[in-house]
Design a protein around this motif. Structure first.
Motif, short mmCIF file in Angstrom:
data_model
loop_
_atom_site.label_atom_id
_atom_site.label_comp_id
_atom_site.label_asym_id
_atom_site.label_seq_id
_atom_site.Cartn_x
_atom_site.Cartn_y
_atom_site.Cartn_z
N PHE A 59 0.84 -1.20 0.00
CA PHE A 59 0.00 0.00 0.00
C PHE A 59 0.87 1.25 0.00
CE2 PHE A 59 -2.57 -3.31 1.86
CZ PHE A 59 -3.86 -3.06 1.40
N HIS A 60 0.31 2.32 -0.54
CA HIS A 60 0.91 3.64 -0.35
C HIS A 60 0.48 4.15 1.02
CE1 HIS A 60 1.60 4.79 -4.87
NE2 HIS A 60 2.52 3.98 -4.40
N GLY A 61 1.45 4.64 1.80
CA GLY A 61 1.14 5.12 3.13
C GLY A 61 1.89 6.40 3.46
N ARG A 62 1.51 7.02 4.56
CA ARG A 62 2.21 8.19 5.08
C ARG A 62 2.22 8.13 6.60
NH1 ARG A 62 -1.34 11.66 1.64
NH2 ARG A 62 -0.19 12.32 -0.21
N GLU A 63 3.32 8.51 7.20
CA GLU A 63 3.31 8.82 8.63
C GLU A 63 3.11 10.31 8.74
OE1 GLU A 63 6.91 9.13 11.05
OE2 GLU A 63 8.04 8.28 9.38
N LEU A 64 2.11 10.70 9.51
CA LEU A 64 1.79 12.11 9.69
C LEU A 64 1.94 12.47 11.16
CD1 LEU A 64 -1.39 12.30 7.42
CD2 LEU A 64 0.93 13.03 6.84
N ARG A 65 2.47 13.64 11.43
CA ARG A 65 2.74 14.06 12.80
C ARG A 65 2.14 15.43 13.09
NH1 ARG A 65 7.48 11.13 15.19
NH2 ARG A 65 7.98 9.45 13.74
N LYS A 66 2.01 15.73 14.37
CA LYS A 66 1.38 16.96 14.86
C LYS A 66 -0.06 17.07 14.37
CE LYS A 66 3.57 20.67 15.74
NZ LYS A 66 4.31 21.97 15.67
N ILE A 67 -0.78 15.95 14.43
CA ILE A 67 -2.19 15.91 14.06
C ILE A 67 -3.00 15.96 15.36
CG2 ILE A 67 -3.95 14.73 12.73
CD1 ILE A 67 -1.41 15.57 11.14
N ARG A 77 -3.52 22.45 10.30
CA ARG A 77 -2.55 23.30 9.62
C ARG A 77 -1.11 23.01 10.03
NH1 ARG A 77 -4.53 27.49 6.93
NH2 ARG A 77 -2.60 28.68 7.19
N ASP A 78 -0.92 22.33 11.16
CA ASP A 78 0.44 22.11 11.65
C ASP A 78 1.01 20.75 11.24
OD1 ASP A 78 0.41 24.55 12.98
OD2 ASP A 78 -0.53 23.66 14.76
N GLY A 79 0.21 19.92 10.61
CA GLY A 79 0.65 18.57 10.28
C GLY A 79 1.76 18.53 9.24
N PHE A 80 2.59 17.52 9.36
CA PHE A 80 3.63 17.27 8.35
C PHE A 80 3.86 15.77 8.29
CE2 PHE A 80 5.83 17.60 12.38
CZ PHE A 80 6.86 16.65 12.32
N GLY A 81 4.52 15.31 7.24
CA GLY A 81 4.66 13.86 7.13
C GLY A 81 5.67 13.39 6.11
N LEU A 82 5.70 12.08 5.97
CA LEU A 82 6.65 11.39 5.10
C LEU A 82 5.96 10.18 4.51
CD1 LEU A 82 9.68 11.27 4.19
CD2 LEU A 82 10.07 9.77 6.17
N ASN A 83 6.13 9.96 3.22
CA ASN A 83 5.45 8.82 2.59
C ASN A 83 6.28 7.53 2.70
OD1 ASN A 83 7.30 10.02 0.72
ND2 ASN A 83 6.23 9.12 -1.03
N TRP A 89 10.61 15.28 3.72
CA TRP A 89 9.39 15.44 4.51
C TRP A 89 8.55 16.56 3.88
CZ3 TRP A 89 8.19 12.88 9.26
CH2 TRP A 89 9.16 11.96 9.68
N ARG A 90 7.25 16.52 4.11
CA ARG A 90 6.36 17.52 3.54
C ARG A 90 5.50 18.16 4.62
NH1 ARG A 90 7.54 14.26 -0.71
NH2 ARG A 90 7.30 15.14 -2.81
N ASN A 91 5.32 19.47 4.52
CA ASN A 91 4.41 20.16 5.43
C ASN A 91 3.08 20.40 4.73
OD1 ASN A 91 4.92 22.27 3.65
ND2 ASN A 91 6.24 23.41 5.06
N ARG A 92 2.17 21.04 5.47
CA ARG A 92 0.83 21.28 4.91
C ARG A 92 0.90 22.04 3.58
NH1 ARG A 92 -1.76 25.90 4.78
NH2 ARG A 92 -0.35 26.80 6.33
N GLU A 93 1.70 23.08 3.55
CA GLU A 93 1.76 23.90 2.34
C GLU A 93 2.18 23.07 1.13
OE1 GLU A 93 3.11 24.65 5.21
OE2 GLU A 93 2.50 26.68 5.82
#
Length: 301
Positions: free
Chosen positions: A155-163, A253-259, A233-237
């Motif tokens: 699967f394609h996935g992402r870990e997302l933080r500050k959610i 708005r504060d979330g960021f993550g990595l695929n 890593w990617r931020n919301r913007e």
């Protein structure tokens, strides 16, 4: 028990006195330590009692079939698509690295696909839980370092933080999304070179077909076999710039993550693990981690 109380006291002590976190207590503070330990123990007992008498949307203690292997197998009878849907619907958390609680979130397009799979007379699209002999993605059949995924084995996935809305008390989400089923391994597609991430064994021709899933940029540069510290890593913007228009609405708005590419496998106790390509993995949890409960007790989050 003594070790657990000591751990809780140390954590609370760190939270309120970070500059003293690594300094051993002097003999003069032994009485204060004992008192604090006693208070922490009493608070946890009270919290556990109140939790047991009221349902919480952040915990799954009443649905043991989601995390007890024997009950899971009896309930789902190999219908893994329904199992994943139920985990998502219940806001289930996965325990990564012995205490990092990630809420599982499926994209709407992946949920729709799994719902169709549940009602299908064919099992061809049922997700696969790999055997305990394949605890790492690199040990699965036909493994290649690439961005490929088939919504069955990988699967394609992402870990997302500050959610802030994430269950588990830590602000972590593990999102799974829908991958292009028409993607193939190729060096060229339509006369153009297909991009691939650093160290890839093969390129993949799949497109970004899920509005909440991987963007074209995430597919083209994916290198999830490498260390997180050197990856993008990617931020919301950036997520919104690359096409995930509802990221703020869904994750804040504060979330960021990595695929990451992800897959499912069993262990020798028949527990299911959701594992990323780099080997980080988690198993369905009964509810909040010890640290998550302590954070809720101390800070109300």
């Amino acid at each position: 028990m003594i070790a657990s109380v000591g751990f809780l006291f140390a954590t609370a002590y760190c939270a309120f006195s970070p500059t003293l976190a690594f300094q051993p207590p002097s003999s003069a503070t032994n009485g204060a330590v004992a008192a604090a330990c006693s208070a922490a123990s009493a608070s946890l007992t009270t919290m556990a009692s109140s939790t047991a008498t009221s349902a919480s949307t952040n915990e799954n203690t009443s649905k043991s079939y989601l995390y007890v292997p024997s009950e899971r197998d009896e309930r789902y009878q190999g219908n893994i698509a329904q199992y994943l849907l139920d985990l998502d619907d219940d806001g289930a958390t996965f325990n990564f690295c012995g205490g990092m609680m990630f809420q599982l979130v499926l994209s709407e397009k992946l949920k729709s696909h799994l719902e169709t799979t549940v009602t299908s007379k064919s099992n061809d699209d049922q997700p696969i839980i790999h055997p305990a002999s394949q605890p790492l993605m690199c040990r699965t059949p036909n493994y290649q370092k690439s961005a490929s995924a088939d919504n069955i084995s990988i699967f394609h996935g992402r870990e997302l933080r500050k959610i802030q809305s994430a269950n588990g008390g830590m602000g972590f989400v593990l999102q799974l999304s829908y991958a292009d089923p028409s993607g193939v391994f190729a060096e060229e597609v339509d006369g153009g070179v297909v991009n691939a991430g650093k160290g890839a064994d093969a390129a993949w021709s799949g497109n970004a077909v899920d509005p909440q899933g991987w963007s074209e940029e995430e597919i083209a540069t994916y290198d999830g076999w490498r260390s997180d510290s050197v990856r993008q890593w990617r931020n919301r913007e950036r997520y919104e710039l690359e096409g995930f228009d509802t990221f703020s609405e869904q994750f804040g708005r504060d979330g960021f993550g990595l695929n990451h590419r992800c897959f499912l496998h069993l262990d020798d106790q028949s527990r299911m693990w959701l594992s990323a390509e780099d080997g980080c993995e988690g198993t369905p949890s009964e509810g909040r981690s010890l640290m998550g409960k302590l954070g809720e007790m101390l800070f109300g989050t």
